[in-house]
Design a protein around this motif. Sequence first.
Motif, PDB file in Angstrom:
ATOM      1  N   ILE A   5       0.804  -1.094  -0.057  1.00 49.53           N
ATOM      2  CA  ILE A   5       0.089   0.072  -0.244  1.00 49.53           C
ATOM      3  C   ILE A   5       0.469   1.582  -0.247  1.00 49.53           C
ATOM      4  N   GLU A   6       1.557   1.356   0.624  1.00 51.98           N
ATOM      5  CA  GLU A   6       2.613   2.132   0.965  1.00 51.98           C
ATOM      6  C   GLU A   6       3.667   2.719  -0.692  1.00 51.98           C
ATOM      7  N   GLU A   7       4.367   1.227  -0.955  1.00 54.11           N
ATOM      8  CA  GLU A   7       4.949   1.578  -2.853  1.00 54.11           C
ATOM      9  C   GLU A   7       3.809   2.068  -3.450  1.00 54.11           C
ATOM     10  N   ILE A   8       3.090   1.624  -3.722  1.00 55.05           N
ATOM     11  CA  ILE A   8       1.704   2.224  -4.698  1.00 55.05           C
ATOM     12  C   ILE A   8       1.419   3.448  -4.489  1.00 55.05           C
ATOM     13  N   ARG A   9       0.901   4.291  -2.663  1.00 58.22           N
ATOM     14  CA  ARG A   9       1.396   5.300  -2.754  1.00 58.22           C
ATOM     15  C   ARG A   9       2.049   5.759  -2.930  1.00 58.22           C
ATOM     16  N   GLY A  10       3.061   5.638  -2.558  1.00 62.46           N
ATOM     17  CA  GLY A  10       4.123   6.860  -2.790  1.00 62.46           C
ATOM     18  C   GLY A  10       4.738   6.883  -4.794  1.00 62.46           C
ATOM     19  N   LYS A  11       4.424   5.925  -5.045  1.00 63.57           N
ATOM     20  CA  LYS A  11       4.008   6.518  -6.679  1.00 63.57           C
ATOM     21  C   LYS A  11       3.362   6.612  -7.438  1.00 63.57           C
ATOM     22  N   LEU A  12       2.363   6.843  -6.625  1.00 65.19           N
ATOM     23  CA  LEU A  12       1.080   7.616  -7.124  1.00 65.19           C
ATOM     24  C   LEU A  12       1.763   9.570  -6.842  1.00 65.19           C
ATOM     25  N   GLN A  13       2.236   9.692  -6.035  1.00 59.22           N
ATOM     26  CA  GLN A  13       2.655  10.929  -5.000  1.00 59.22           C
ATOM     27  C   GLN A  13       3.622  11.373  -6.337  1.00 59.22           C
ATOM     28  N   GLU A  14       4.842  10.370  -5.895  1.00 60.30           N
ATOM     29  CA  GLU A  14       5.902  11.120  -6.657  1.00 60.30           C
ATOM     30  C   GLU A  14       5.435  11.249  -8.558  1.00 60.30           C
ATOM     31  N   LYS A  15       4.268  10.736  -8.988  1.00 60.79           N
ATOM     32  CA  LYS A  15       3.470  10.742 -10.313  1.00 60.79           C
ATOM     33  C   LYS A  15       3.323  11.988 -10.461  1.00 60.79           C
ATOM     34  N   LEU A  16       2.529  12.552  -9.802  1.00 58.99           N
ATOM     35  CA  LEU A  16       1.640  14.273  -8.807  1.00 58.99           C
ATOM     36  C   LEU A  16       2.527  14.763  -9.335  1.00 58.99           C
ATOM     37  N   GLU A  17       3.171  14.857  -8.268  1.00 58.49           N
ATOM     38  CA  GLU A  17       4.291  16.108  -8.244  1.00 58.49           C
ATOM     39  C   GLU A  17       5.287  16.469  -9.729  1.00 58.49           C
ATOM     40  N   GLU A  18       5.410  15.050  -9.608  1.00 53.64           N
ATOM     41  CA  GLU A  18       6.271  15.185 -11.357  1.00 53.64           C
ATOM     42  C   GLU A  18       5.114  16.297 -12.063  1.00 53.64           C
ATOM     43  N   ARG A  19       4.472  15.824 -12.078  1.00 50.06           N
ATOM     44  CA  ARG A  19       3.658  16.605 -13.256  1.00 50.06           C
ATOM     45  C   ARG A  19       3.020  17.946 -12.921  1.00 50.06           C
ATOM     46  N   GLY A  20       3.018  18.437 -11.696  1.00 47.48           N
ATOM     47  CA  GLY A  20       2.772  19.057 -11.098  1.00 47.48           C
ATOM     48  C   GLY A  20       0.999  18.840 -10.786  1.00 47.48           C
ATOM     49  N   LEU A  21       0.468  18.706 -10.113  1.00 45.00           N
ATOM     50  CA  LEU A  21      -0.588  18.431  -9.547  1.00 45.00           C
ATOM     51  C   LEU A  21      -1.290  18.591  -8.958  1.00 45.00           C
ATOM     52  N   PRO A  22      -2.000  19.349  -8.143  1.00 48.06           N
ATOM     53  CA  PRO A  22      -2.408  18.830  -6.399  1.00 48.06           C
ATOM     54  C   PRO A  22      -3.339  17.599  -6.431  1.00 48.06           C
ATOM     55  N   GLY A  23      -3.026  17.138  -4.920  1.00 51.68           N
ATOM     56  CA  GLY A  23      -3.983  16.159  -5.447  1.00 51.68           C
ATOM     57  C   GLY A  23      -3.166  15.671  -3.437  1.00 51.68           C
ATOM     58  N   ARG A  24      -4.395  15.632  -2.544  1.00 49.32           N
ATOM     59  CA  ARG A  24      -4.134  14.167  -1.305  1.00 49.32           C
ATOM     60  C   ARG A  24      -4.048  12.982  -1.778  1.00 49.32           C
ATOM     61  N   ILE A  25      -3.415  12.231  -1.307  1.00 42.87           N
ATOM     62  CA  ILE A  25      -3.765  10.476  -1.526  1.00 42.87           C
ATOM     63  C   ILE A  25      -4.556   9.999  -0.164  1.00 42.87           C
ATOM     64  N   LEU A  26      -5.457   9.230  -0.307  1.00 38.93           N
ATOM     65  CA  LEU A  26      -5.804   8.320   1.049  1.00 38.93           C
ATOM     66  C   LEU A  26      -6.357   6.954   0.658  1.00 38.93           C
ATOM     67  N   GLY A  27      -5.952   6.364   1.664  1.00 38.30           N
ATOM     68  CA  GLY A  27      -6.111   4.964   1.119  1.00 38.30           C
ATOM     69  C   GLY A  27      -7.900   4.448   1.222  1.00 38.30           C
ATOM     70  N   ARG A  28      -8.481   3.553   1.278  1.00 37.57           N
ATOM     71  CA  ARG A  28     -10.256   3.458   1.030  1.00 37.57           C
ATOM     72  C   ARG A  28     -10.174   2.039   1.834  1.00 37.57           C
ATOM     73  N   GLU A  29     -11.160   2.919   3.357  1.00 41.41           N
ATOM     74  CA  GLU A  29     -11.185   1.334   4.016  1.00 41.41           C
ATOM     75  C   GLU A  29     -12.043   0.187   2.730  1.00 41.41           C
ATOM     76  N   LYS A  30     -12.386  -0.992   3.450  1.00 39.93           N
ATOM     77  CA  LYS A  30     -13.691  -1.863   2.975  1.00 39.93           C
ATOM     78  C   LYS A  30     -14.440  -2.224   4.362  1.00 39.93           C
ATOM     79  N   HIS A  31     -16.289  -1.414   3.951  1.00 37.30           N
ATOM     80  CA  HIS A  31     -16.823  -1.718   4.960  1.00 37.30           C
ATOM     81  C   HIS A  31     -17.227  -3.010   5.349  1.00 37.30           C
ATOM     82  N   LEU A  32     -17.471  -3.775   6.608  1.00 37.02           N
ATOM     83  CA  LEU A  32     -17.446  -4.860   6.798  1.00 37.02           C
ATOM     84  C   LEU A  32     -18.882  -5.698   6.006  1.00 37.02           C
ATOM     85  N   ASN A  33     -20.237  -5.187   6.424  1.00 40.99           N
ATOM     86  CA  ASN A  33     -21.024  -5.268   5.130  1.00 40.99           C
ATOM     87  C   ASN A  33     -20.729  -5.133   3.675  1.00 40.99           C
ATOM     88  N   SER A  34     -20.482  -4.721   3.199  1.00 43.07           N
ATOM     89  CA  SER A  34     -20.079  -4.235   2.116  1.00 43.07           C
ATOM     90  C   SER A  34     -19.137  -5.607   1.655  1.00 43.07           C
TER      91      SER A  34
END
Length: 712
Positions: free
Chosen positions: A216-245
């Motif tokens: 998870i940390e590795e994917i988040r890091g790569k996504l963050q890197e890509k956004l910075e490289e293109r100068g795009l603003p964005g915060r990246i959050l992990g998404r929880e899966k809910h028990l019922n779903s």
Amino acid sequence: MSAEPTVEGLAEELSTYLDTTRINQVRRAYYYAEQAHEGQMRKSGDRYITHPLAVARILADLRLDHQSLMAAMLHDVIEDTGIPKDALTEQFGEDVAELVDGVSKLTQIEFRSRAEAQAENFQKMTLAMARDIRVILVKLADRLHNMRTLGPMPYEKRQRIATETLDIYAPIANRLGMHSICTELEDLGFSSLYPMRAKYISKAVNKLRGSHREIIEEIRGKLQEKLEERGLPGRILGREKHLNSIYNKMKFKHKSFHEIMDVYAFRIITDTEDDCYRILGAVHSLYKPLPGRFKDYIAMPKANGYQSLHTTLFGMHVNIEIQIRTEEMEHIANNGIAAHWMYKNEPSNVTSVNQARVDRWVKGLMEMRERADDSLEFIEHVKVDLFPDEIYVFTPKGRIMELPSGATPVDFAYAIHTDIGNAAVACRINRNLASLSQPLQSGQTVEIITAPGARPNPAWLSFVITGKARSSIRHVLKTQKRAESLELGRTLLKRSLKGFGAKLADISDAQKQAVVNHNQVNSFDDLISDIGLGNRMAYLVARQLVADADGDALEASGDERNLDRAPVTISGTEGLLVKFASCCKPIPGDPVVGVMDSGNGMVIHSDTCSRLPDSDEGRARLTHLKWAKDITDEFSVELRVELERQRGVIAEVANAVAMADGNIERINVEDQNAKFGIVSLVVHVNGRKHLARVMRRIRNIRAVTHINRVRY
């Protein structure tokens, strides 16, 4: 801990978005409720006032207005403490009193069953929602706090509240776009109903999350890197899966736990709509998108106002689900209609569109409520509309219509307008003629063809799926059945009265009323309708109507009794209450009689049908009928043709029927040997003369040895 700091804690939170005057009004409502609930305790042992305060806190997190918060403080006052609504109006004003009244439960009414109690509650809630949508927001917050504190309740009550939450309240929160409240209600409901399953899934999720942290940390890091490289603003959050779903996917989609959890989910929050699409391009350049998994809910929002870009990527040997949206879309995704109040001071286009959608939905609920016979039927219709897995189709003018998955052109027609649904006769999908029962797909353009005087077909009920379509069709059919039963009942009663030498117009209102009272029905029309439906005999009602003042029935003389046998004219297109027997398939020209079928009107048989009663008493109950002249409608007839086997003989038979202006509904080769065969065919004709013409044509075929009409 005393109650004062608690209300002060709330006041502090409110000071971030409300002015002092309004905070003081909320405080005043708190003190009023505290006094009213004095001495009352919750099952947990806490003072009762802690519950209204907690409900107000939930609404404060949604940044709702001061009136909603005051209603939250007072929502149990009318029901639990006997303080009347007028007293609240005097103290806090009309709006707050209306909100409190809307949220109060219907404990005063004695219900016949729990399901009915729930349905009646829901009906009252719908009415209150139509007046003010904030009622449902207070109700949802009330339900959420009750679910959080369900522990001390007895087992049966816990089960009932949890089931009601999953059936009604969580779907409403979803329909209003309030994702955060919806998922919490679902998870709490699931944990209450299935504590062991919830515990097992929760344990497995925690274990898996620990072992996947590095990926998870590795994917988040790569996504963050890509956004910075293109100068795009964005915060990246992990998404929880809910028990019922997770549980629902395992149960309904038959997926294993690892299949569901092997998907890594992220959400990227950015500044503008434009940035969303640019970020989509950036992540697609980083990992390959999976075909068919991209959804643009920004251009085409969901029915509850939800907007986001969804894409699934394949990278690092796993699937990565990404949602991209702006801060405002994030607010609306989590808080739905409640976000409307967050942006009240600076109205945005998105919230006003969202508000319009909710208004449209509530208006639809009101229409269904008017058409339903009772609250249980209403709640059945609504449940269907609360679980939409949407598809999006277009009108010929390019307007987007949201419909539940599996919806048909009939559902589409009713979604546009009830009158269009009622008059629909055919449809075009992407400009090609199509069946009205065909399920629609997203992206199709649908055009409904209507005809003046057309009416809904009872068969539509077997395939429509929206509550609005179902309730509208039922409503029209009920009205039609009532009108037809009155007409048929009146005809039969007049004929029976003629046998006694009387006319319906000459019978006094007092005598009619006496017969109505004797039969214990509500009105004379109900009595006539019962005759038309076959639930009462016209002869007996006629005898009661012509009884003299002493209550002695007049006897019909021999000649007059024969008048009772005078035939009733039928044209064969009487609608829902006159049906043709499938055993003898009568057609115009055949001698026919009618048999009253309790609750369903009249069934017409050929008078030689083997299914008719043999006894004199049974025969006396038959209604003698005669055909109207100039009938142009078509009727089904079954023919049995014996023929010598030759190449192309079936085509010759079909051609002969066509030459005689007949229409084949079904053709069947029954049994045959090397030389002879028997063909059974059902043809449409408009009477005996037409049938004779068809049979003559078939008989003229050289290979045909014998032909006869089949009657069972």
